[in-house]
Design a protein around this motif. Sequence first.
Motif, mmCIF file in Angstrom:
data_model
loop_
_atom_site.group_PDB
_atom_site.id
_atom_site.type_symbol
_atom_site.label_atom_id
_atom_site.label_comp_id
_atom_site.label_asym_id
_atom_site.label_seq_id
_atom_site.Cartn_x
_atom_site.Cartn_y
_atom_site.Cartn_z
ATOM 1 N N PRO A 177 69.840 -9.889 -104.497
ATOM 2 C CA PRO A 177 68.894 -9.051 -103.662
ATOM 3 C C PRO A 177 68.665 -7.881 -104.141
ATOM 4 O O PRO A 177 69.575 -7.084 -104.932
ATOM 5 N N CYS A 178 67.700 -7.491 -103.848
ATOM 6 C CA CYS A 178 67.170 -5.894 -104.144
ATOM 7 C C CYS A 178 68.088 -4.937 -103.701
ATOM 8 O O CYS A 178 68.406 -3.896 -104.423
ATOM 9 N N GLY A 179 68.140 -4.781 -102.576
ATOM 10 C CA GLY A 179 68.728 -3.637 -101.971
ATOM 11 C C GLY A 179 68.128 -2.323 -101.785
ATOM 12 O O GLY A 179 67.096 -2.317 -101.840
ATOM 13 N N SER A 180 68.867 -1.199 -101.609
ATOM 14 C CA SER A 180 68.302 0.023 -101.531
ATOM 15 C C SER A 180 68.137 0.696 -102.807
ATOM 16 O O SER A 180 68.759 0.377 -103.745
ATOM 17 N N CYS A 181 66.994 1.897 -102.920
ATOM 18 C CA CYS A 181 66.776 2.323 -104.314
ATOM 19 C C CYS A 181 67.886 3.238 -104.772
ATOM 20 O O CYS A 181 68.303 4.368 -104.104
ATOM 21 N N PRO A 182 68.492 3.046 -105.996
ATOM 22 C CA PRO A 182 69.559 4.002 -106.326
ATOM 23 C C PRO A 182 68.912 5.236 -107.327
ATOM 24 O O PRO A 182 70.000 6.120 -107.699
ATOM 25 N N PHE A 183 67.631 5.425 -107.426
ATOM 26 C CA PHE A 183 67.093 6.236 -108.499
ATOM 27 C C PHE A 183 67.121 7.508 -107.806
ATOM 28 O O PHE A 183 66.762 7.838 -106.598
ATOM 29 N N PRO A 184 67.419 8.648 -108.271
ATOM 30 C CA PRO A 184 67.502 10.023 -107.807
ATOM 31 C C PRO A 184 66.003 10.408 -107.690
ATOM 32 O O PRO A 184 65.246 9.998 -108.382
ATOM 33 N N LYS A 185 66.005 11.171 -106.626
ATOM 34 C CA LYS A 185 64.650 11.970 -106.091
ATOM 35 C C LYS A 185 64.860 13.222 -105.582
ATOM 36 O O LYS A 185 65.863 13.335 -104.850
ATOM 37 N N LYS A 186 64.110 14.242 -105.835
ATOM 38 C CA LYS A 186 64.171 15.665 -105.270
ATOM 39 C C LYS A 186 63.425 15.515 -103.920
ATOM 40 O O LYS A 186 62.145 15.108 -103.834
#
Length: 166
Positions: A102-111
């Motif tokens: 399953p995809c789940g939540s986004c783990p990529f960093p963002k300001k």
Amino acid sequence: MCQLKCHVNKDPEHIEVHICFQYKCYRDCDRINDNCVENHTCKKQYFEECELCPKIVAKTRSCGHHFKQFVCSKNVEEIECDRSCKRKLICGHKCPSKYCEPCGSCPFPKKKMSSCSHMVEVKCSEEPTPSKCSGKCPKLLPYTLILTNAKRLALQTARSWCMGTH
């Protein structure tokens, strides 16, 4: 029923053929291969043991991953799916999971802008809270000190101990 006269009176239906090898029936086998999900018939002779089905077929995993050439007798769910997911997350980033996960939540960093008016780097799926901020607090205390969050927390903890509200 077997047409051979070698055992017409004894086991004409080949029920005992793989238990008792007193005779060998050379008729082409018409049994279904072992572990066969598509009813492929055995290509051996009747006195020989049937094997796992060797036919190559197309199979689809429960995750939707499709295999064009797969051995019929093998369980496609036992193969580790290492294909990358091609779906997009709600935020627009490409999903970093495997195709079968399953995809789940986004783990990529963002300001993102925190409520303390500082830019905070958090996971794309997280909210930027002041507790995640490492910037200097612009609020002035009575003795005009500029504090970082860590110092502010230590000062608040010390005050709660002094006032007996811990």
